[in-house]
Design a protein around this motif. Structure first.
Motif, mmCIF file in Angstrom:
data_model
loop_
_atom_site.group_PDB
_atom_site.id
_atom_site.type_symbol
_atom_site.label_atom_id
_atom_site.label_comp_id
_atom_site.label_asym_id
_atom_site.label_seq_id
_atom_site.Cartn_x
_atom_site.Cartn_y
_atom_site.Cartn_z
ATOM 1 N N GLY A 130 0.806 -1.225 0.000
ATOM 2 C CA GLY A 130 0.000 0.000 0.000
ATOM 3 C C GLY A 130 0.838 1.274 0.000
ATOM 4 N N ALA A 131 2.053 1.214 0.495
ATOM 5 C CA ALA A 131 2.911 2.411 0.540
ATOM 6 C C ALA A 131 3.252 2.904 -0.868
ATOM 7 C CB ALA A 131 4.201 2.103 1.301
ATOM 8 N N LEU A 132 3.060 2.034 -1.863
ATOM 9 C CA LEU A 132 3.350 2.445 -3.240
ATOM 10 C C LEU A 132 2.279 3.377 -3.803
ATOM 11 C CD1 LEU A 132 4.557 -0.990 -4.682
ATOM 12 C CD2 LEU A 132 5.985 1.012 -4.129
ATOM 13 N N VAL A 133 1.090 3.367 -3.207
ATOM 14 C CA VAL A 133 -0.006 4.158 -3.783
ATOM 15 C C VAL A 133 0.279 5.657 -3.697
ATOM 16 C CG1 VAL A 133 -2.484 4.670 -3.630
ATOM 17 C CG2 VAL A 133 -1.676 2.305 -3.473
ATOM 18 N N PRO A 134 0.641 6.190 -2.518
ATOM 19 C CA PRO A 134 0.990 7.623 -2.495
ATOM 20 C C PRO A 134 2.216 7.948 -3.355
ATOM 21 C CG PRO A 134 0.794 6.756 -0.248
ATOM 22 C CD PRO A 134 0.632 5.599 -1.171
ATOM 23 N N LEU A 135 3.164 7.032 -3.434
ATOM 24 C CA LEU A 135 4.346 7.272 -4.288
ATOM 25 C C LEU A 135 3.922 7.386 -5.751
ATOM 26 C CD1 LEU A 135 6.977 4.765 -2.802
ATOM 27 C CD2 LEU A 135 7.016 7.275 -2.649
ATOM 28 N N ALA A 136 3.043 6.486 -6.161
ATOM 29 C CA ALA A 136 2.576 6.500 -7.551
ATOM 30 C C ALA A 136 1.759 7.760 -7.834
ATOM 31 C CB ALA A 136 1.756 5.244 -7.836
ATOM 32 N N LEU A 137 0.940 8.170 -6.854
ATOM 33 C CA LEU A 137 0.137 9.392 -7.041
ATOM 34 C C LEU A 137 1.042 10.598 -7.254
ATOM 35 C CD1 LEU A 137 -2.797 9.408 -4.483
ATOM 36 C CD2 LEU A 137 -2.947 9.745 -6.957
ATOM 37 N N SER A 180 -1.324 -4.248 1.444
ATOM 38 C CA SER A 180 -1.193 -3.757 2.820
ATOM 39 C C SER A 180 -1.840 -2.371 2.878
ATOM 40 C CB SER A 180 0.277 -3.711 3.220
ATOM 41 O OG SER A 180 1.001 -2.905 2.316
ATOM 42 N N ASP A 181 -2.087 -1.865 4.094
ATOM 43 C CA ASP A 181 -2.794 -0.586 4.239
ATOM 44 C C ASP A 181 -2.063 0.534 3.505
ATOM 45 O OD1 ASP A 181 -4.598 -1.910 5.749
ATOM 46 O OD2 ASP A 181 -4.043 -0.957 7.661
ATOM 47 N N ILE A 182 -2.867 1.443 2.967
ATOM 48 C CA ILE A 182 -2.303 2.605 2.268
ATOM 49 C C ILE A 182 -2.063 3.687 3.314
ATOM 50 C CG2 ILE A 182 -2.752 4.364 0.508
ATOM 51 C CD1 ILE A 182 -4.622 2.258 -0.843
ATOM 52 N N PRO A 183 -0.833 4.175 3.443
ATOM 53 C CA PRO A 183 -0.591 5.223 4.434
ATOM 54 C C PRO A 183 -1.274 6.531 4.049
ATOM 55 C CG PRO A 183 1.445 4.653 3.239
ATOM 56 C CD PRO A 183 0.374 3.757 2.719
ATOM 57 N N SER A 184 -1.526 7.386 5.035
ATOM 58 C CA SER A 184 -2.165 8.664 4.720
ATOM 59 C C SER A 184 -1.200 9.525 3.915
ATOM 60 C CB SER A 184 -2.583 9.370 6.006
ATOM 61 O OG SER A 184 -1.453 9.830 6.692
ATOM 62 N N PHE A 185 -1.778 10.445 3.168
ATOM 63 C CA PHE A 185 -0.946 11.328 2.337
ATOM 64 C C PHE A 185 -1.669 12.658 2.198
ATOM 65 C CE2 PHE A 185 -3.542 8.568 -0.360
ATOM 66 C CZ PHE A 185 -4.202 9.481 -1.177
ATOM 67 N N PRO A 186 -0.913 13.746 1.895
ATOM 68 C CA PRO A 186 -1.561 15.061 1.795
ATOM 69 C C PRO A 186 -2.510 15.132 0.592
ATOM 70 C CG PRO A 186 0.790 15.216 1.279
ATOM 71 C CD PRO A 186 0.538 13.806 1.719
ATOM 72 N N TYR A 187 -3.606 15.838 0.806
ATOM 73 C CA TYR A 187 -4.630 15.944 -0.247
ATOM 74 C C TYR A 187 -4.063 16.507 -1.550
ATOM 75 C CZ TYR A 187 -8.755 17.536 -2.747
ATOM 76 O OH TYR A 187 -9.684 17.762 -3.716
ATOM 77 N N VAL A 188 -3.048 17.344 -1.422
ATOM 78 C CA VAL A 188 -2.486 17.971 -2.632
ATOM 79 C C VAL A 188 -1.974 16.913 -3.623
ATOM 80 C CG1 VAL A 188 -0.129 18.274 -1.702
ATOM 81 C CG2 VAL A 188 -0.998 19.861 -3.442
#
Ligand code: ZN
Ligand code: ZN
Length: 318
Positions: free
Chosen positions: A223-230, A247-255
């Motif tokens: 799941g940590a890859l999702v904010p990286l990919a975004l 695995s769980d996606i960590p929180s990330f800034p809305y921006v």
């Protein structure tokens, strides 16, 4: 017949002798020649995806011949749908709440014989040996569904360069897209493999690509890859999660999501996906790289998949 059977979460598959299954109405009796191993099988073993009625024969990328006919067919993950719910009627049978899945709800292909509903069996394109064809049936066609969700994106990121990505990279290049491959840090074998298959850049998933992506598919179950990919996709871009579990996606800034970026998942497949992809594969032509194992080595194949010990796909050859 010989079969490798799931009995309990956390335990290896067990080699057993079983009676050859009897096909019911509308079902085919199949002699299995090859069965691909998929990351979903690891999620089943680990209990992250539930098998409600063990013991169960795993394996949902089956290449087989119909007993008594000799015709070659492939059996994918989708084993049966109700045909009546709003999803089935709306060309989204992949979301049917009553759907049954091969190697989870019905016995799969890690056995000498299997039965399958004929409506969910597909002709395997000629020119593919059994072992090379097996990975087309899940890695290929669920990967293809994920690629379709990327629309017309020209610069495509693939996070996790395993069985699905090695097929998809070939399709994406053939479609005229540019491929950027992201692997585990320091996995130079996978990065070299990605470049060989036409990726214009390959690096670690924590690196920023040299250009902004227009879409990305996350195949690795992290799941940590999702904010990286975004963060790597341009405004308006999509991040598609291609696996059944992550695995769980960590929180990330809305921006990082703002400017009309989106995150979505892809679940299962429809029969239309299978028909389209199996027609497309020989036109590219998609070449699969496989490492083969004997039926009794299924646990070894699963352990090697978990460890990232091979590039491409693992296939059980019977
Ligand atoms: Zn699969
Ligand atoms: Zn349905």
């Amino acid at each position: 017949m010989r079969a490798m059977v799931f009995e309990r979460v956390g335990q290896p598959l067990r080699a057993v002798q079983r009676a050859i299954p009897e096909p019911g109405p509308g079902e085919l009796l199949l002699e299995v020649h090859a069965c691909g191993v998929c990351r979903t099988d690891l999620h089943l073993l680990d209990g992250e995806v539930t098998i409600s009625q063990p013991p169960r024969v795993l394996g949902h990328q089956i290449v087989a011949t119909v007993v008594g006919e000799g015709r070659r067919v492939g059996v994918p993950w989708l084993a049966w749908t109700c045909g009546r719910c709003r999803y089935c009627r709306g060309e989204r049978e992949n979301l049917c709440p009553h759907a049954r899945f091969t190697g989870r709800d019905v016995d799969g292909g890690m056995a000498q014989f299997a039965v399958a509903d004929e409506r969910f069996c597909f002709a395997i394109p000629e020119g593919y040996p059994d072992e090379q064809a097996a990975p087309l049936l899940c890695a290929g066609l669920i990967g293809y569904r994920a690629l379709r969700m990327c629309g017309e994106a020209r610069r495509l990121g693939l996070y996790g360069f395993g069985a699905a990505a090695h097929i998809l990279a070939q399709v994406a290049r053939w479609q005229g897209r540019e491929v950027f491959a992201f692997t585990r840090r320091g996995d130079e074998d996978a990065q070299r493999f990605a470049r060989e298959l036409g990726a214009s850049w390959a690096g670690s998933s924590v690196q920023a690509p040299p250009e902004e992506l227009e879409a990305a598919i996350v195949f690795a179950p992290d799941g940590a890859l999702v904010p990286l990919a975004l963060r790597a996709v341009a405004p308006g871009g999509t991040v598609v999660c291609g696996g059944i579990h992550m695995s769980d996606i960590p929180s990330f800034p809305y921006v990082d999501l703002w400017r009309e970026r989106s995150v979505r998942s892809v679940a299962n497949l429809t029969r239309r996906d299978a028909e389209e992809f199996l027609a497309l594969a020989p036109r590219v032509p998609v070449r699969t790289k496989v490492t083969t194992y004997a039926l009794e080595q299924a646990n070894e194949a699963l352990a090697d998949l978990r460890a990232g010990a091979f590039s491409g796909a693992a296939v059980i050859a019977l």
